[in-house]
Design a protein around this motif. Structure first.
Motif, mmCIF file in Angstrom:
data_model
loop_
_atom_site.group_PDB
_atom_site.id
_atom_site.type_symbol
_atom_site.label_atom_id
_atom_site.label_comp_id
_atom_site.label_asym_id
_atom_site.label_seq_id
_atom_site.Cartn_x
_atom_site.Cartn_y
_atom_site.Cartn_z
ATOM 1 N N CYS A 1 90.216 97.244 -33.895
ATOM 2 C CA CYS A 1 89.625 95.950 -34.188
ATOM 3 C C CYS A 1 88.154 96.023 -33.785
ATOM 4 O O CYS A 1 87.793 96.797 -32.908
ATOM 5 C CB CYS A 1 90.310 94.852 -33.387
ATOM 6 N N PRO A 2 87.325 95.205 -34.403
ATOM 7 C CA PRO A 2 85.925 95.183 -33.966
ATOM 8 C C PRO A 2 85.844 94.749 -32.499
ATOM 9 O O PRO A 2 86.572 93.873 -32.056
ATOM 10 C CB PRO A 2 85.285 94.137 -34.873
ATOM 11 N N GLN A 3 84.962 95.389 -31.762
ATOM 12 C CA GLN A 3 84.778 95.056 -30.354
ATOM 13 C C GLN A 3 83.784 93.914 -30.214
ATOM 14 O O GLN A 3 82.964 93.676 -31.103
ATOM 15 C CB GLN A 3 84.294 96.292 -29.586
ATOM 16 N N VAL A 4 83.852 93.225 -29.116
ATOM 17 C CA VAL A 4 82.947 92.103 -28.871
ATOM 18 C C VAL A 4 81.514 92.623 -28.861
ATOM 19 O O VAL A 4 81.201 93.595 -28.178
ATOM 20 C CB VAL A 4 83.287 91.410 -27.533
ATOM 21 N N GLY A 5 80.657 92.007 -29.661
ATOM 22 C CA GLY A 5 79.259 92.392 -29.738
ATOM 23 C C GLY A 5 78.979 93.579 -30.637
ATOM 24 O O GLY A 5 77.837 94.009 -30.746
ATOM 25 N N GLN A 6 79.999 94.115 -31.293
ATOM 26 C CA GLN A 6 79.816 95.284 -32.150
ATOM 27 C C GLN A 6 79.307 94.842 -33.516
ATOM 28 O O GLN A 6 79.799 93.875 -34.099
ATOM 29 C CB GLN A 6 81.144 96.019 -32.302
ATOM 30 N N SER A 7 78.333 95.565 -34.037
ATOM 31 C CA SER A 7 77.804 95.250 -35.361
ATOM 32 C C SER A 7 78.735 95.835 -36.423
ATOM 33 O O SER A 7 79.488 96.780 -36.147
ATOM 34 C CB SER A 7 76.402 95.826 -35.522
ATOM 35 N N TYR B 1 84.771 82.662 -39.776
ATOM 36 C CA TYR B 1 85.031 83.216 -41.101
ATOM 37 C C TYR B 1 83.841 84.025 -41.615
ATOM 38 O O TYR B 1 84.006 85.139 -42.103
ATOM 39 C CB TYR B 1 85.376 82.086 -42.072
ATOM 40 N N ALA B 2 82.631 83.490 -41.502
ATOM 41 C CA ALA B 2 81.442 84.174 -42.015
ATOM 42 C C ALA B 2 81.168 85.458 -41.236
ATOM 43 O O ALA B 2 80.704 86.448 -41.814
ATOM 44 C CB ALA B 2 80.236 83.253 -41.960
ATOM 45 N N GLU B 3 81.451 85.464 -39.947
ATOM 46 C CA GLU B 3 81.235 86.665 -39.145
ATOM 47 C C GLU B 3 82.270 87.730 -39.440
ATOM 48 O O GLU B 3 82.012 88.911 -39.277
ATOM 49 C CB GLU B 3 81.289 86.316 -37.654
ATOM 50 N N ARG B 4 83.443 87.331 -39.878
ATOM 51 C CA ARG B 4 84.549 88.254 -40.122
ATOM 52 C C ARG B 4 84.398 89.004 -41.442
ATOM 53 O O ARG B 4 84.916 90.103 -41.600
ATOM 54 C CB ARG B 4 85.842 87.428 -40.128
ATOM 55 N N GLN B 5 83.687 88.439 -42.394
ATOM 56 C CA GLN B 5 83.596 89.011 -43.736
ATOM 57 C C GLN B 5 83.074 90.457 -43.763
ATOM 58 O O GLN B 5 83.676 91.300 -44.430
ATOM 59 C CB GLN B 5 82.738 88.120 -44.649
ATOM 60 N N PRO B 6 81.982 90.800 -43.097
ATOM 61 C CA PRO B 6 81.519 92.203 -43.155
ATOM 62 C C PRO B 6 82.548 93.185 -42.597
ATOM 63 O O PRO B 6 82.729 94.275 -43.139
ATOM 64 C CB PRO B 6 80.240 92.205 -42.310
ATOM 65 N N PHE B 7 83.238 92.785 -41.533
ATOM 66 C CA PHE B 7 84.252 93.657 -40.948
ATOM 67 C C PHE B 7 85.433 93.824 -41.902
ATOM 68 O O PHE B 7 85.994 94.913 -42.023
ATOM 69 C CB PHE B 7 84.734 93.086 -39.608
ATOM 70 N N GLU B 8 85.806 92.766 -42.598
ATOM 71 C CA GLU B 8 86.919 92.848 -43.545
ATOM 72 C C GLU B 8 86.584 93.740 -44.725
ATOM 73 O O GLU B 8 87.439 94.478 -45.210
ATOM 74 C CB GLU B 8 87.293 91.448 -44.032
ATOM 75 N N ARG B 9 85.336 93.675 -45.200
ATOM 76 C CA ARG B 9 84.945 94.534 -46.319
ATOM 77 C C ARG B 9 84.982 96.011 -45.913
ATOM 78 O O ARG B 9 85.441 96.866 -46.679
ATOM 79 C CB ARG B 9 83.560 94.139 -46.822
ATOM 80 N N ILE B 10 84.526 96.305 -44.710
ATOM 81 C CA ILE B 10 84.560 97.688 -44.218
ATOM 82 C C ILE B 10 85.999 98.152 -44.089
ATOM 83 O O ILE B 10 86.367 99.240 -44.527
ATOM 84 C CB ILE B 10 83.825 97.796 -42.870
ATOM 85 N N GLY C 1 90.612 94.844 -28.861
ATOM 86 C CA GLY C 1 89.440 94.339 -29.565
ATOM 87 C C GLY C 1 89.571 92.866 -29.848
ATOM 88 O O GLY C 1 90.419 92.179 -29.288
ATOM 89 N N MET C 2 88.737 92.395 -30.726
ATOM 90 C CA MET C 2 88.719 90.973 -31.046
ATOM 91 C C MET C 2 89.944 90.581 -31.863
ATOM 92 O O MET C 2 90.477 91.373 -32.619
ATOM 93 C CB MET C 2 87.455 90.644 -31.821
ATOM 94 N N ARG C 3 90.351 89.374 -31.744
ATOM 95 C CA ARG C 3 91.443 88.802 -32.519
ATOM 96 C C ARG C 3 90.845 87.889 -33.590
ATOM 97 O O ARG C 3 89.666 87.547 -33.534
ATOM 98 C CB ARG C 3 92.380 88.015 -31.605
ATOM 99 N N PRO C 4 91.633 87.456 -34.570
ATOM 100 C CA PRO C 4 91.084 86.609 -35.630
ATOM 101 C C PRO C 4 90.365 85.371 -35.103
ATOM 102 O O PRO C 4 89.377 84.930 -35.667
ATOM 103 C CB PRO C 4 92.310 86.227 -36.451
ATOM 104 N N ALA C 5 90.837 84.803 -34.009
ATOM 105 C CA ALA C 5 90.212 83.602 -33.473
ATOM 106 C C ALA C 5 88.863 83.890 -32.833
ATOM 107 O O ALA C 5 88.085 82.976 -32.586
ATOM 108 C CB ALA C 5 91.146 82.948 -32.453
ATOM 109 N N ASP C 6 88.589 85.159 -32.539
ATOM 110 C CA ASP C 6 87.343 85.510 -31.874
ATOM 111 C C ASP C 6 86.131 85.458 -32.799
ATOM 112 O O ASP C 6 85.006 85.410 -32.327
ATOM 113 C CB ASP C 6 87.431 86.915 -31.271
ATOM 114 N N LEU C 7 86.349 85.516 -34.097
ATOM 115 C CA LEU C 7 85.245 85.515 -35.056
ATOM 116 C C LEU C 7 85.380 84.352 -36.025
ATOM 117 O O LEU C 7 86.484 84.039 -36.484
ATOM 118 C CB LEU C 7 85.231 86.807 -35.872
#
Length: 163
Positions: free
Chosen positions: A55-61, A29-38, A21-27
């Protein structure tokens, strides 16, 4: 929860970075926040069940990521073993999440085992909490049931309780 905590070690020495899946560099900071809360809400249950989180996949909501993690946890419950999270509406997802997580957290009790939950506190120290059945580690210290020393007609009788 900081962005780096999304990629902290989980059970059995695995890290989230081991999963595809995605790595930290792929997102950003603002895009990473919803995934971190989940992930923060579901991380304890994932560790207790021994599941390796994705990890979140590319293009995954974020909602699709949430459903994916709930689908991983569902087989560890009694009620929702065969649940297809694709059929859950966004409105009912909170209710299902709460129920699935609470049942998954009781899996060690059902299996009479202990499960470790590893976290980091604000100062960076690693803290391990254990969830599960007290009999799994304390059962060996229990005394065997004592037999009554009172016999009536050759059969043992319970001694009266003294309080």
């Amino acid at each position: 929860m900081s962005g780096d905590q999304l990629y902290q070690p989980v059970a059995d020495g695995l890290t989230v970075n081991d999963a595809p899946g995605m790595r930290p560099a792929d997102l950003a900071y603002a895009e990473r926040q919803p995934f971190e809360r989940i992930r923060a809400r579901l991380d304890d249950a994932l560790q207790v069940t021994g599941e390796r989180p994705f990890c979140p996949q590319v293009g995954q909501s974020p909602e699709a990521y949430r459903r994916q993690l709930l689908q991983v946890l569902a087989p560890h419950t009694e009620t929702y073993k065969r649940l297809n999270t694709g059929t859950i509406t966004v409105d009912s997802a909170d209710r299902f999440e709460h129920r699935i997580v609470s049942e998954a957290m009781t899996e060690p009790i059902r299996n009479n085992t202990l499960a470790a939950i590893t976290k980091k506190d604000r100062t960076g120290r690693q803290i391990t909490e254990y969830v599960g059945s007290i009999d799994s580690w304390m059962g060996m210290f229990k005394a065997t049931p004592a037999e009554s020393a009172i016999f009536v007609n050759g059969k043992p009788k319970a001694a009266p309780a003294i309080f």
